[in-house]
Scaffold this motif. Structure first.
Motif, short mmCIF file in Angstrom:
data_model
loop_
_atom_site.label_atom_id
_atom_site.label_comp_id
_atom_site.label_asym_id
_atom_site.label_seq_id
_atom_site.Cartn_x
_atom_site.Cartn_y
_atom_site.Cartn_z
N VAL A 1 -8.08 12.39 -6.16
CA VAL A 1 -7.25 11.24 -5.85
C VAL A 1 -7.38 10.19 -6.95
O VAL A 1 -8.49 9.89 -7.41
CB VAL A 1 -7.65 10.61 -4.50
N SER A 2 -6.25 9.63 -7.38
CA SER A 2 -6.23 8.49 -8.29
C SER A 2 -5.85 7.25 -7.50
O SER A 2 -4.92 7.29 -6.70
CB SER A 2 -5.21 8.71 -9.42
N ILE A 3 -6.58 6.16 -7.73
CA ILE A 3 -6.37 4.95 -6.95
C ILE A 3 -6.15 3.78 -7.91
O ILE A 3 -6.98 3.52 -8.79
CB ILE A 3 -7.57 4.64 -6.05
N GLU B 1 0.85 -1.18 0.00
CA GLU B 1 0.00 0.00 0.00
C GLU B 1 0.88 1.23 0.00
O GLU B 1 1.96 1.24 0.62
CB GLU B 1 -0.93 0.03 1.22
N GLN C 1 -2.53 -1.53 -3.31
CA GLN C 1 -3.23 -0.30 -3.65
C GLN C 1 -2.26 0.88 -3.58
O GLN C 1 -1.46 1.00 -2.65
CB GLN C 1 -4.41 -0.06 -2.72
N SER D 1 -5.50 -0.37 -7.89
CA SER D 1 -5.63 -1.54 -7.02
C SER D 1 -5.33 -2.81 -7.80
O SER D 1 -5.73 -2.94 -8.96
CB SER D 1 -7.03 -1.63 -6.42
N ALA E 1 -12.59 7.27 -1.63
CA ALA E 1 -11.42 6.62 -1.02
C ALA E 1 -11.53 6.63 0.49
O ALA E 1 -11.22 5.66 1.18
CB ALA E 1 -10.14 7.32 -1.47
N ASP F 1 -11.10 9.52 -8.27
CA ASP F 1 -12.04 10.07 -7.30
C ASP F 1 -11.90 11.59 -7.29
O ASP F 1 -10.90 12.13 -6.82
CB ASP F 1 -11.73 9.49 -5.92
N GLN G 1 -2.50 5.08 -3.80
CA GLN G 1 -3.30 6.31 -3.89
C GLN G 1 -2.37 7.46 -4.24
O GLN G 1 -1.29 7.61 -3.66
CB GLN G 1 -4.00 6.59 -2.57
N GLY H 1 0.62 5.77 -0.27
CA GLY H 1 -0.01 7.06 -0.51
C GLY H 1 1.05 8.01 -1.04
O GLY H 1 2.03 8.30 -0.36
#
Length: 353
Positions: free
Chosen positions: A248-250, A31, A291, A252, A231, A225, A293, A33
C-alpha cells in the motif's frame, strides 16, 4: 520499527483523549482508497464551516437567536433519482471535464448534511458539515494489464462554487453548498434580515471547496507500506488490498512544515447595520486533512497536460526503496488524528470568543 514504552504511552494517551471528539473534528477532509486493478476509488469529501454572528443584547437579532438551538440533518443516496444528488454528481463531472480535462466520473454517492445554530444573548454560532461519499471511476489513463498503471489524481481538488440544490421530504429544496441554504431553513427570519447586507457574503462562501488538496503531490507526505499492516494499525481509510497488490502507498496532507507548507485556519470578518445596530460576522474554514491510500507502489509522474501530475503505480516496489518521505514514520500516522482534533478544539474555542 520499535517504539519505546514512553512513546507508546504518549500515543495511546493521545488516541484515548481525542478519539471521542475526532469524528466531530472541524476539518476540511478528503480520504480515498484507490484500487488500480478495479479502476475505481472509494472516496469521502467533507466540507465544514463555522460562522459566528455578534450583536448587541436585546437587539432584533438577539431576540431571534438567544436560546435558539435548532438544527437540521438529512442523508441522500443516488439510488433515489428524485432527490437531486445525481444532478450534483453531473455538475462535478462537468467541472472535471471542463476545468481539469479529466475523464474521471463521480458515481453512486451518498451525502450527509448537517446544519445547526447555537444562539446566545450576544452571539450565535452556525455550524455546517457536508459529507459526500462517491465512487470515482475511470481513474486509469494507461495500463499494461495488471502490473503497472498510470492514475489520474486531479479529482482530489474539486471546487464547486455554484448552488447545489437537492430535495428532501423534510426540508424541500435546499442549497447544500452555501451556508445561506441552511440558514434559510433553521432561522428564516434571520436569513431575511441579512440577505441584502454584507453579512450575507460569509453565508455565500462555498462549503465544497477542496482547492488546497490540489497542492503538488510532492508536498504530500508519502509512506510506502510493504505489508499493509501499518496502514491498518493506524486505523485509516479504506481497504485497497482486495484484487490489488499486497502493498500500500499512502499520501497524507495536513501537517504544516517547511517541506509541506503551512496549513492554517482561514478567517474572514465583516460587519453591517441591521435595525439600527452594528452586527459583526466571523467565518472560519478549517485547514485541510487528507489521505489517499493506493494498492501498489506509487511514484509521482510529472509533465501531464497543463502541468498536471499523475501517479505511476506498480504491483511490486523497486529494491531498496525508502518507506517514507519527509521523515514520515508510523508515529505520525498514529498521532495525526490527535493533532487535527487539537486544531478542532482551538477553532471551536475561537468561534465562541
Amino acid at each position: 520499527m520499535k517504539l519505546s514504552s514512553l512513546n507508546y504511552v504518549v500515543l495511546l494517551s493521545a488516541i484515548v483523549i481525542f478519539s471521542g471528539i475526532f469524528n466531530q473534528g472541524f476539518a476540511i477532509q478528503m480520504e480515498a482508497g484507490v484500487s488500480p486493478s478495479k479502476n475505481a476509488a472509494d472516496a469521502s469529501f467533507t466540507g465544514d464551516r463555522i460562522i459566528t454572528l455578534k450583536y448587541p443584547a436585546n437587539s432584533t437579532l438577539a431576540q431571534m437567536l438567544d436560546g435558539n438551538k435548532n438544527s437540521i440533518s438529512f442523508s441522500l443516496n443516488t439510488s433515489d433519482s428524485s432527490n437531486g444528488l445525481s444532478a450534483v454528481l453531473d455538475k462535478i463531472n462537468e467541472y472535471m471535464l471542463s476545468q481539469k480535462q479529466s475523464l474521471v466520473k463521480f458515481e453512486n454517492a451518498t451525502l450527509d448534511y448537517r446544519a445547526a445554530v447555537n444562539g446566545g444573548p450576544t452571539t450565535a454560532t452556525f455550524s455546517y458539515q457536508v459529507e459526500l461519499h462517491p465512487t470515482i471511476t475511470n481513474l486509469v489513463t494507461e495500463s499494461n494489464g495488471t502490473e503497472t498503471s498510470v492514475l489520474d489524481v486531479d479529482w482530489r481538488s474539486i471546487v464547486l462554487e455554484e448552488p447545489l440544490i437537492v430535495t428532501t421530504q423534510e426540508q424541500g429544496q435546499i442549497d447544500i453548498n452555501h451556508p445561506f441554504g441552511g440558514l434559510e431553513k433553521i432561522v428564516p427570519e434571520v436569513a431575511t434580515k441579512i440577505q441584502n447586507t454584507t453579512l450575507a457574503e460569509a453565508f455565500n462562501t462555498p462549503i465544497l471547496d477542496f482547492e488546497e488538496f490540489g497542492a503538488s503531490m510532492n508536498n504530500w507526505h508519502f509512506l510506502f507500506d510493504a505489508t499493509g499492516a501499518q496502514a491498518g494499525a493506524a486505523g485509516y481509510g479504506f481497504s485497497v488490498i482486495e484484487g490489488d497488490s499486497k502493498i500500500v502507498s499512502i499520501y497524507s496532507l495536513g501537517e504544516s512544515s517547511f517541506r509541506e507548507g503551512t496549513h492554517t485556519v482561514k478567517e474572514t470578518t465583516g460587519s453591517a447595520e441591521i435595525d439600527g445596530v452594528t452586527v459583526g460576522v466571523t467565518g472560519l474554514t478549517a485547514p485541510p486533512s487528507g489521505q489517499i491510500q493506493i494498492g501498489g507502489f506509487s511514484q509521482i509522474q510529472q509533465g501531464g497536460a497543463g502541468g498536471t501530475e499523475h501517479l505511476f503505480v506498480s504491483s511490486v516496489a523497486p529494491q531498496g526503496v525508502a518507506t517514507s518521505s519527509g521523515s514520515f514514520p508510523i508515529q505520525v500516522l498514529l498521532i495525526f488524528g490527535a493533532m487535527m482534533a487539537g486544531v478542532a478544539v482551538l477553532v471551536l474555542v475561537k468561534a465562541r470568543k
